[in-house]
Design a protein around this motif. Structure first.
Motif, PDB file in Angstrom:
ATOM      1  N   ASP A 185      29.293  43.450  38.883  1.00  0.00           N
ATOM      2  CA  ASP A 185      29.272  41.977  39.025  1.00  0.00           C
ATOM      3  C   ASP A 185      30.498  41.357  38.347  1.00  0.00           C
ATOM      4  OD1 ASP A 185      26.854  42.105  40.325  1.00  0.00           O
ATOM      5  OD2 ASP A 185      25.642  41.584  38.582  1.00  0.00           O
ATOM      6  N   TYR A 186      30.823  41.898  37.173  1.00  0.00           N
ATOM      7  CA  TYR A 186      31.980  41.397  36.414  1.00  0.00           C
ATOM      8  C   TYR A 186      33.272  41.632  37.204  1.00  0.00           C
ATOM      9  CZ  TYR A 186      35.176  40.918  32.366  1.00  0.00           C
ATOM     10  OH  TYR A 186      36.186  40.536  31.496  1.00  0.00           O
ATOM     11  N   GLU A 187      33.362  42.824  37.810  1.00  0.00           N
ATOM     12  CA  GLU A 187      34.556  43.145  38.599  1.00  0.00           C
ATOM     13  C   GLU A 187      34.669  42.208  39.810  1.00  0.00           C
ATOM     14  OE1 GLU A 187      37.234  46.823  40.003  1.00  0.00           O
ATOM     15  OE2 GLU A 187      35.102  47.273  39.847  1.00  0.00           O
ATOM     16  N   HIS A 188      33.539  41.952  40.479  1.00  0.00           N
ATOM     17  CA  HIS A 188      33.560  41.024  41.620  1.00  0.00           C
ATOM     18  C   HIS A 188      33.994  39.629  41.171  1.00  0.00           C
ATOM     19  CE1 HIS A 188      32.090  43.917  44.342  1.00  0.00           C
ATOM     20  NE2 HIS A 188      30.838  43.939  43.928  1.00  0.00           N
ATOM     21  N   ALA A 189      33.516  39.222  39.980  1.00  0.00           N
ATOM     22  CA  ALA A 189      33.889  37.908  39.438  1.00  0.00           C
ATOM     23  C   ALA A 189      35.404  37.838  39.232  1.00  0.00           C
ATOM     24  CB  ALA A 189      33.156  37.654  38.125  1.00  0.00           C
ATOM     25  N   LEU A 190      35.961  38.913  38.683  1.00  0.00           N
ATOM     26  CA  LEU A 190      37.423  38.956  38.460  1.00  0.00           C
ATOM     27  C   LEU A 190      38.183  38.898  39.785  1.00  0.00           C
ATOM     28  CD1 LEU A 190      37.582  41.694  35.671  1.00  0.00           C
ATOM     29  CD2 LEU A 190      38.272  39.316  35.411  1.00  0.00           C
ATOM     30  N   GLN A 191      37.692  39.653  40.754  1.00  0.00           N
ATOM     31  CA  GLN A 191      38.367  39.674  42.066  1.00  0.00           C
ATOM     32  C   GLN A 191      38.364  38.292  42.719  1.00  0.00           C
ATOM     33  OE1 GLN A 191      36.004  42.780  43.765  1.00  0.00           O
ATOM     34  NE2 GLN A 191      37.384  44.428  43.121  1.00  0.00           N
ATOM     35  N   THR A 192      37.233  37.570  42.547  1.00  0.00           N
ATOM     36  CA  THR A 192      37.126  36.219  43.137  1.00  0.00           C
ATOM     37  C   THR A 192      37.946  35.210  42.335  1.00  0.00           C
ATOM     38  OG1 THR A 192      34.884  36.750  43.862  1.00  0.00           O
ATOM     39  CG2 THR A 192      35.473  34.414  43.819  1.00  0.00           C
ATOM     40  N   CYS A 193      37.746  35.221  41.006  1.00  0.00           N
ATOM     41  CA  CYS A 193      38.328  34.172  40.157  1.00  0.00           C
ATOM     42  C   CYS A 193      39.846  34.291  40.000  1.00  0.00           C
ATOM     43  CB  CYS A 193      37.649  34.160  38.792  1.00  0.00           C
ATOM     44  SG  CYS A 193      35.911  33.674  38.895  1.00  0.00           S
ATOM     45  N   CYS A 194      40.359  35.503  40.117  1.00  0.00           N
ATOM     46  CA  CYS A 194      41.812  35.665  39.976  1.00  0.00           C
ATOM     47  C   CYS A 194      42.573  35.039  41.148  1.00  0.00           C
ATOM     48  CB  CYS A 194      42.168  37.142  39.793  1.00  0.00           C
ATOM     49  SG  CYS A 194      41.755  37.722  38.118  1.00  0.00           S
ATOM     50  N   LYS A 195      41.815  34.677  42.199  1.00  0.00           N
ATOM     51  CA  LYS A 195      42.446  33.969  43.332  1.00  0.00           C
ATOM     52  C   LYS A 195      42.213  32.457  43.216  1.00  0.00           C
ATOM     53  CE  LYS A 195      41.417  37.853  46.401  1.00  0.00           C
ATOM     54  NZ  LYS A 195      40.325  38.340  47.234  1.00  0.00           N
ATOM     55  N   ALA A 196      41.378  32.037  42.242  1.00  0.00           N
ATOM     56  CA  ALA A 196      41.009  30.619  42.122  1.00  0.00           C
ATOM     57  C   ALA A 196      42.101  29.813  41.416  1.00  0.00           C
ATOM     58  CB  ALA A 196      39.701  30.495  41.341  1.00  0.00           C
TER      59      ALA A 196
END
Length: 550
Positions: A139-150
């Motif tokens: 979940d943390y990795e998915h959050a990073l993948q999403t948020c690093c594009k935000a």
């Protein structure tokens, strides 16, 4: 391996544990090539504990825990488990790198970044099982993948972190609860509870499949609860793979989970909604009350017969809690045990349906009364009512603990009473059972009174009704009046509204501890008097004198 070591050796650094992890991984590689090597024939938990017992200066950091090494397994493992500390104050919550560097860090050092996350979560939550921690890391990795594009990485990650923390807390509480039930009430109760739940969730699955699943889960939970995280994770993956090999047998709802990576599948399947009931399920009355061969079937294979009853009842009633299903099953089992010994069993159990409906009526009534009380009076008054009720039942419990229990019960009401009618009962009794288990675990080390001991130990499914029906503790001798308990100062005036509320609730608890027979009217008068006193004195120039006089 990192999770297992971090949960046992909570004071060790990431670097220190990495050396132990390397030793175990090296041994695993060696054992793949040389299965017959004496080191490879040991059970996995023993390999981990042997590694821990070879740590230099173990006693310097862990004190008496080092004495566990002198014991033999499984006592050695039991000993180590007893030293695990939930949310220890010497471990700070996970601190992620700053927003401006975290995305680069993830790109350059993914393994180290996620490794530190896993390490911190594991040592702060020593009872959380490995598959869940790996799922949270995903979940943390998915959050990073999403948020690093935000546009705003920090804000995005803050929002995701809240969700992950809530999820971790929920999983940890439920896991601790399940381990407690397995340890306290044994495998039969554990399996019955799991069977009831799976029958509700997968009502189209055949009994044979759910029965197999329950047997597998028993083994997995045993490993998880005993801290054997590697076997626990391995066996859980096997069960998930089995379910995903035939999703149509269990539920079409799990298909989406089966497409996910292995570490995410397990939690995804646990989080899926209940499947729809098959239409036109026949009434249970013909099979379980009117069948002329009933006693013959019941006595031929008692456990199998009762397991099928739980399955059939559970798949028809997703609106019931598993505890209620087990109460109904126990009532039915007791009735058959009695009736099948009589000359005319059919006449004896002819009224079984009405008898079993009493359990349903009691539970539905408790939920309705409490939800109505909450809706009519709001949370503060609901909390007050709970505190009055439970202080009279167990006045020996500390004021702070009673307030904590009261708040948890109020939170259950606030959460569950908003749910649709069909979900209120399983939600309420499910979460209340967790609050009660926590209370019962504490009372094992600090016994409260005979009533509480009885309710905690007598029957798993009957715990909640037992606490509900519990009266005032007649053997309780109130402590002598202590004026210090009712001395107030100007801190009350500078306190936040929440602190003032807590102050009033603690006063209420302490009053009832000293006067358990107080009437509702007397309590109301004193409560109103307290509020009026705070309002009046906080406006005076000499606050302390005013409080003293009042």
């Amino acid at each position: 391996s990192m999770i297992t070591f971090a949960q046992y050796l909570q004071r060790c650094s990431y670097e220190g544990l990495s050396k132990l992890v390397k030793d175990v991984v090296d041994l695993a590689h060696k054992c793949v090539a040389h299965e017959d090597d004496p080191e490879c024939t040991k059970p996995l938990p023993s390999i981990f504990l042997d590694e821990i017992c070879q740590v230099e200066k173990l006693r310097d950091s862990y004190g008496a825990m080092a004495d566990c090494c002198a014991k033999s397994d499984p006592e050695r493992n039991e000993c180590f488990l007893s030293f695990k500390i939930h949310h220890p104050d010497f471990v700070q919550p996970y601190e992620r790198p700053a927003s401006d560097v975290i995305c680069q860090e993830y790109q350059d050092n993914r393994v180290s970044l996620l490794g530190h996350f896993i390490y911190t979560v594991a040592r702060r939550n020593p009872f959380l099982y490995a598959p869940a921690i790996l799922g949270l890391a995903a979940d943390y990795e998915h959050a990073l993948q999403t948020c690093c594009k935000a546009d705003n990485v920090g804000v995005c990650l803050d929002e995701k972190a809240l969700i992950i923390k809530e999820k971790a807390k929920k999983i940890s509480v439920k896991h601790k609860y399940t381990c407690g039930i397995l340890k306290k009430f044994g495998e039969r109760v554990f399996q019955a509870d799991k069977l009831a739940r799976l029958s509700q969730k997968y009502p189209k699955a055949p009994f044979s499949e759910l029965s197999k699943l329950v047997g597998d889960l028993k083994g997995i939970y045993k490993e998880c609860c005993e801290g054997d995280m590697v076997e626990c994770m391995d066996d859980r993956a096997e069960v998930v793979n089995y379910m995903c090999s035939k999703p149509e047998v269990f539920s079409s709802k799990i298909k989406v989970c089966c497409d996910k990576p292995i570490v995410e599948r397990s939690q995804c399947i646990m989080d899926t909604a209940f499947d729809e009931k098959p239409e036109d399920l026949p009434s249970l009355v013909d099979r379980y009350i009117h069948d002329k061969e009933l006693c013959k079937h019941f006595e031929a294979d008692h456990n199998q017969y009762m397991a099928e009853f739980v399955y059939e009842y559970g798949r028809r009633h997703p609106e019931f809690s598993t505890q209620l299903i087990l109460r109904i099953a126990k009532g039915y089992e007791d009735l058959l045990t009695k009736c099948c010994k009589t000359d005319n069993p059919a006449e004896c159990y002819a009224h079984a349906e009405e008898e079993l409906k009493k359990h349903i009526k009691e539970t539905e009534e408790v939920v309705k009364v409490n939800c109505d009380l909450l809706a009519a009076h709001g949370e503060p008054d609901f909390l007050k009512a709970i505190l009055i009720r439970y202080t009279k039942k167990m006045p020996q419990v500390s004021t702070d603990t009673l307030l904590e229990i009261g708040k948890k019960m109020t939170a259950v009401g606030a959460k569950c009473c908003k749910r649709p009618e069909a979900e209120r009962l399983p939600c309420s009794e499910g979460y209340l059972s967790i609050v009660i288990e926590d209370m019962c675990r504490r009372q094992e080390t600090t016994p409260v009174n005979d009533q509480v001991t009885h309710c905690c130990s007598d029957s798993y499914s009957n715990r909640r009704p037992c606490f509900t029906a519990m009266g005032i503790d007649e053997k309780y001798v109130p402590p002598p009046f202590n004026p210090d308990m009712f001395s107030f100062d100007e801190k009350l005036c500078t306190a936040t509204p929440a602190e003032q509320e807590d102050g009033q609730m603690k006063l209420l608890i302490n009053l009832i501890k000293r006067k358990p027979q107080m009437t509702e009217e007397q309590i109301k008068t004193i409560s109103n008097g307290f509020t009026a006193m705070v309002d009046k004195c906080c406006k005076q120039s000499d606050i302390d004198t005013c409080f003293g006089e009042e």
